[in-house]
Motif scaffolding. Structure first.
Motif, PDB file in Angstrom:
ATOM      1  N   LEU A  55       0.808  -1.219   0.000  1.00 38.22           N
ATOM      2  CA  LEU A  55       0.000   0.000   0.000  1.00 38.22           C
ATOM      3  C   LEU A  55       0.843   1.271   0.000  1.00 38.22           C
ATOM      4  N   SER A  78      -3.287  -5.338   0.040  1.00 37.08           N
ATOM      5  CA  SER A  78      -4.087  -4.404   0.830  1.00 37.08           C
ATOM      6  C   SER A  78      -5.498  -4.452   0.270  1.00 37.08           C
ATOM      7  N   VAL A  79      -6.437  -3.979   1.081  1.00 36.85           N
ATOM      8  CA  VAL A  79      -7.789  -3.814   0.518  1.00 36.85           C
ATOM      9  C   VAL A  79      -7.890  -2.443  -0.142  1.00 36.85           C
ATOM     10  N   GLY A  80      -7.205  -1.439   0.421  1.00 35.30           N
ATOM     11  CA  GLY A  80      -7.249  -0.089  -0.139  1.00 35.30           C
ATOM     12  C   GLY A  80      -6.463  -0.033  -1.437  1.00 35.30           C
ATOM     13  N   LEU A 103      -9.286  -9.487   5.669  1.00 38.26           N
ATOM     14  CA  LEU A 103      -8.706  -8.622   6.713  1.00 38.26           C
ATOM     15  C   LEU A 103      -9.770  -7.874   7.525  1.00 38.26           C
ATOM     16  N   ARG A 241      -7.764   5.610   6.267  1.00 36.50           N
ATOM     17  CA  ARG A 241      -6.623   6.274   5.634  1.00 36.50           C
ATOM     18  C   ARG A 241      -6.431   7.627   6.308  1.00 36.50           C
ATOM     19  N   HIS A 288       0.038   1.674  11.541  1.00 36.88           N
ATOM     20  CA  HIS A 288      -0.709   1.047  10.436  1.00 36.88           C
ATOM     21  C   HIS A 288      -0.706  -0.491  10.552  1.00 36.88           C
TER      22      HIS A 288
END
Ligand code: GLV
Length: 322
Positions: A55, A78-80, A103, A241, A288
């Motif tokens: 990410l 990552s999901v983002g 996650l 975020r 994070h």
């Protein structure tokens, strides 16, 4: 024929990458925990059929062009996906895959950990004990916020937001949420109220938890004015975020006591943390860690490896985005 090359941008356990080699792909993995520079990424990506990125690697047109026309898939661990230029991937026919679902629980657990730690002032307690200055139990020492009966405002009742709301319900909290469209199917079992207006949600949230993606529209969603719409004494939790919040304005709202505390896992300019946050006693700061459990990181790796193999075989995996 030479094997298609998969470039993995960060050091990962061999076992997590093994399915790529088992599928006959050539794995080229960076050996470090720290991010490569954009120039190093471009050099290493050249000629790759797949990029497995993190990410904090920017996937922009320059990187895609440096990889070349053989690039078929970008898998982000990552999901983002705010670090990826999805339009540039689409234009080049590059499939993007990410790691949703696996996650959700780990991230929701961390949001609750931050919420509880901020509400019960655990960092201040730990510092007091460690300082050697604790003189014993006292009636008014480090009094915190009780969760039962308080309202948790959820910005984004998606997978993670709903998982946090479920946990908060078990602590006796009421749930209200905001997002573009109401989700009665998700909200009903949580007895969650929908607020079409974000500012109305802020005004009634004793604790606000953020679960919105970072887009140009959501940058500084919580600016100085909106932070002041939260009730005096509210808590803020951010596991989404950092740039969703104006960090300097957050420091001001914490410093003058408008907010009673914050639990943060993400920051505007990671890994830099606003010095004002570092100086405040009533914030909980995590580096994070949302998805950072062994089980979740292993499951995320499996999603990436399976999706890379699938795309290179001409299939479209369920976790493909663009
Ligand atoms: C973590 O922040 C993720 O997007 O997976």
């Amino acid at each position: 024929m030479t094997a298609a090359r998969v470039f993995v941008t960060r050091r990962l356990p061999d076992a997590w990458r093994a399915p790529l080699a088992e599928a006959g792909l050539a794995v080229d993995a960076a050996g470090a925990d720290d991010p490569l520079t954009p120039a190093e990424l471009r050099t290493r990506a050249a000629g790759a059929a797949a990029l497995w990125v993190q990410l904090n690697d920017a996937v922009d047109a320059a990187l895609l062009d440096a990889a070349g026309p053989g690039l078929r898939v970008v898998a982000t661990y990552s999901v983002g996906t705010n670090h990826i230029d999805l339009a540039a991937c689409r234009e080049r026919g590059v499939v993007v895959v990410h790691t949703p679902d696996v996650l959700t629980d780990a991230t929701a657990d961390l949001a609750m950990a931050l919420l509880l730690a901020a509400a019960r002032r655990l960092p201040e307690g730990q510092r007091l004990v460690e300082s050697g200055g604790w003189t014993g139990w006292a009636p008014t020492q480090l009094l915190g916020v009780e969760l039962r009966g308080r309202t948790l405002g959820v910005v984004g009742l998606g997978r993670i937001g709903a998982a946090v709301a479920r946990r908060a319900r078990a602590f006796g909290m009421r749930i209200a949420y905001h997002q573009r469209r109401a989700r009665p199917d998700v909200a009903a079992p949580l007895e969650a109220d929908y607020e079409a207006d974000l500012e109305a949600l802020l005004a009634r949230s004793d604790v606000l938890t953020l679960h919105a993606p970072l887009t140009p529209d959501t940058r500084h969603l919580l600016d100085a004015r909106r932070l002041r719409l939260l009730p005096r004494g509210a808590l803020l939790v951010n596991t989404a975020r950092g740039p969703l919040v104006d960090e300097a304005a957050l420091v001001d709202a914490l410093r003058d006591g408008h907010l009673a505390g914050a639990g943060l896992d993400v920051y505007e300019e990671e890994p830099r943390v606003h010095p004002g946050l570092l100086a405040l006693p009533h914030v909980v700061l995590a580096p994070h860690l949302g998805s950072a459990t062994v089980d979740t990181r292993r499951a995320m790796a499996r999603l990436c490896t399976d999706a890379i193999v699938a795309v290179l075989r001409g299939e479209r995996p369920a976790n493909a985005l663009a």
